[in-house]
Design an enzyme around this catalytic site. Sequence first.
Site, short mmCIF file in Angstrom:
data_model
loop_
_atom_site.label_atom_id
_atom_site.label_comp_id
_atom_site.label_asym_id
_atom_site.label_seq_id
_atom_site.Cartn_x
_atom_site.Cartn_y
_atom_site.Cartn_z
N SER A 151 12.20 56.10 26.15
CA SER A 151 13.91 55.42 25.75
C SER A 151 13.91 55.69 24.43
O SER A 151 13.46 55.96 23.74
CB SER A 151 13.58 54.17 26.53
OG SER A 151 13.08 53.30 25.62
N ASP A 152 15.55 55.08 24.56
CA ASP A 152 16.16 54.97 22.96
C ASP A 152 15.35 53.86 22.60
O ASP A 152 14.82 53.31 23.52
CB ASP A 152 17.22 56.01 22.59
CG ASP A 152 17.91 55.92 21.66
OD1 ASP A 152 18.25 56.71 21.45
OD2 ASP A 152 16.72 55.59 21.30
N TYR A 153 16.22 53.63 21.74
CA TYR A 153 15.12 52.52 20.48
C TYR A 153 16.15 51.41 22.25
O TYR A 153 17.22 50.96 21.73
CB TYR A 153 16.13 52.09 19.33
CG TYR A 153 15.63 51.34 18.95
CD1 TYR A 153 16.15 49.59 18.95
CD2 TYR A 153 14.48 50.93 17.95
CE1 TYR A 153 14.93 48.68 18.33
CE2 TYR A 153 14.13 50.28 17.25
CZ TYR A 153 14.34 49.10 17.51
OH TYR A 153 13.96 47.51 16.47
N ASP A 154 15.56 50.30 22.66
CA ASP A 154 16.28 48.82 22.76
C ASP A 154 17.02 49.82 24.17
O ASP A 154 17.34 48.77 24.97
CB ASP A 154 17.03 48.41 22.08
CG ASP A 154 17.22 46.48 22.22
OD1 ASP A 154 18.57 46.41 21.92
OD2 ASP A 154 16.12 46.01 23.38
#
Length: 707
Positions: free
Chosen positions: A259-262
Site C-alpha cells: 500500500s501507499d503510506y497509510d
Amino acid sequence: MKDLLERLTLQEKIGQLIQIAPFFYISDVDKNVFGPLLELGISEEEIFMTGSVLGIKDATEMIEVQKKYLEKSRHKIPLIFMADIIHGYQTIFPVPLAMAASFNEELVRKAARVSSIEAQTAGIHVTFSPMADLTRDPRWGRVVEGFGEDPYLNGVLAASMVKGYQHTGIDKKGNLASCVKHFAGYGLSEAGRDYNTVDISRLNLHQYYLSGYKKALDAGARLVMTSFNLIEGIPATTNKYLLRDLLREEYQFDGVVISDYDSLKETIEHGTSKDEKDAALKGIKAGLDIEMATAAYLRNLPTLVKENKVDVKLIDEAVLRVLELKKDLGLFDDPFKGASVLDEKRLVLSEQHQAVALEVALESAVLLKNDHEALPLNKALKIALVGNYASNKDTIGPWSWHGSPKDNASLDEVFSRYTAHLYVNDTCDIKALDEREMLNSDVIVVAVGEHRRESGEAHSKTNIRLSFEQESFIKALKRFNKKIILVLFNGRPLDLTPVVNEVDAMLETFFLGTKSSEAILMLLYNEANPSGKLPMSFPRSVGQIPVYYNHLNTGRPFKNDGNEYTSFYLDEKNDPLYSFGYGLSYSKFELSNLIIKNTIFNKGETIQLSIDVKNNSDIDGYEVIQVYIRDLVAEVSRPVKELKAFKKVMVKKHEMLRVYFELDDEAFKYVHPNLCYDSDEGDFIIFVGNSSTSVIDQKITMKEGSK
Ligand code: GLC
C-alpha cells in the site's frame, strides 16, 4: 519457502505483511516510541514479527536494526529495507520530469543504476520507483516525479529505470528491487489537487494510463505500490479489479503489492471501509500484500480468520510472496546484503557517479527560446547574474531525502570560472541592484524559479506562474537595455506567458540535481549543446489545463476559419505556449524527405520509414526525431497525434543523417470499447518531426490482409 510458511503462527504470518519505520526497532521502546507505537497499537513482541522497514538512514542504522531484529525474531526471517530512491541516493540526478526531457532511455537507466549502487551501500533492498503515473495537470505537485503526458515515453522510461535498478538481478549486491507506483491513475487527481478524487472510464484507464506501470512490470519490477485515489469509486488499495483481475490475472504479476503510506486505513476516510477491521478485510480480499505504516492487518486479520471472514489461504498467498521476495533478494543468505560503511565512503558521491549526474543533467535541460542568438555566451562577456537562484545551491528538487544541497556548487561559484567580470546579486529586488554594475555588464542572466518544496507530494498549486515579485523583477531588468537570459528552476510546467517576451533566451532546467550549476554553465557557454525536449506541455495559462498534445479532435475542432461554433476560448488560444516534444538547440536542424516504404500495408506488417536530418550550423548537436501516428477512423475517437517511436541522434555540423524507423503492429493498436487491444484496418497519418508541432506527415493505409 512453503516449509518456512508452515512453521509460522498466524500472528507471525501477518507480521510479515506489516511495514514500519526503523526507529521502532532500535529506540528504547518504553521511552521514545511509546507515542507512535501506542498509536500504531502493536506490542514490542509484534514489532519483532514485522516483515519490512520503511526508510533507513545509512549502513550503520540498517545493520543495527537488522541485528536487533534477528536477535529478537523467532524465525530469524530478515527484514526487507525499502526506501524512496526516486532520482538518486546522495548523488542526486535531475528530477524524473527533467530526465524525461532527455528522451534518452540509456541515460535514465544509467541514473537508476548509480542510484541503486549508492543506496545499496546503506543496505536498502527495494526502491519505491519508478513513479509511472501519467500526468497532464501541472497544478499537481507530483508531476515532478513522473515522466509527463505521453503514454509511450512514460512506458519507455519507466522500463529503463527498472532495468537500471534491477540490472543483473535483485539478488546481486548493488542492485535494488523496483516498486512501480502509484497503481493506478494517481496523476488524474481532480483539479490537480493531491489526494483528490479520480474519476476515469475503464476504457481510458486502459487506453492511456496503464502503459507506464505495465511497461515497468514487463521490465521485471518486483513490487507494485497502490495509489491513494479511487478507481471506479473504490480506493486502489482495496480495489479487487485493479489488484486481482488486472494485476494478477491479466498481467500475470506474481510480485508483492504494497500500500501507499497509510492508504489502507484511509479507506475509512474514503467512506468505503467502516473501520480498520473492515479495511483489513477489504484489503486482503482485494489482493493487498503489505500494509505500509499502519497495523490494521496485525490488529484485525487474526479475528477475521477466527470469525471465518477471511480464509487463511489469502494470508498465506500474501506472506509467501513476501518470503519469496526475501529469498530472491538473497536476504536469507545475507540479511545485511550491501550494507557497508566502507562502501558508503568509497562509492557514494564518487567522482564517477557525479560524472554520470553531469552527463544526465546536460541532456535534461530544455532550451525554450533563443532569439538573436543570445546564447551561447562567450567568455569575453561581462555577466550580471541576478535572481533567487544566483547563489542558491538547492537544486536537488523534491524526493531527494539522502541528498544535500551542500554537495552542490552554486551558479555564481561556477560562473566565476567562465568570466573575469561577474556581478552577482541573488535577490529579485530591482532596487537592490548596483546600477553601475548592471550598466557595465554585457549580458544579464536572471536565475529564478520555484522552491523545491513548491512541488512534490502534497504540494499542488492553483497559480503556476513565477511569483509576482519574480515576474516584476524580470520585466524591470529591461531598463538596463541588455540581453537577458532567463534560467528557470521549477518542478512543473509553468505559465511563462507574462515573461516570455521580456527575455531573449530561456533555459528550462527544472531541478537538475547535484551537478546542476556545472551543467547550466556548460550549456550556456556551449561546452554542451542543449538537446532536451518537453515531456509535458507548458500552458499559456492555468485556465487551459488540462492541455496536452495527444488530445482528441472533438466534433467541432477549432479551425480558425471564422466559424464561432467550434471548440475554442474567447480569451485564450487552444494550443499551449510550448508543446510536448519541443526544445531548441544551438544547431540548426532541418528535416526533409520523409520516405515510407510501404504506404499500403497488411495488418501485422512492419512499416519502414526514414527521414533526413540536416545540421545547417557549425555546431554538432543531438536532435530527437519523433514519430507520431493518427488513427483517422476507429471504434473510439483517437488522439490527433500519438508518439510511437523516437530516436536521439547526433548530427555533426553541416552533415546530413538519414534516420530509419520501423513501426510494428503495436504502434497501431488501441483499446476497443470491449477493452480488447488490437489494430484495425484503415487510414492513418504518420507524422515525423523534432517536436509534436513541427512535423512532416504522410497518409498510410492498413489492409486487413490475408487471414
Ligand atoms: C508517500 C508517497 C509514496 C512514497 C511512500 C513512502 O506518501 O505517496 O510515493 O513512496 O509514501 O515514502
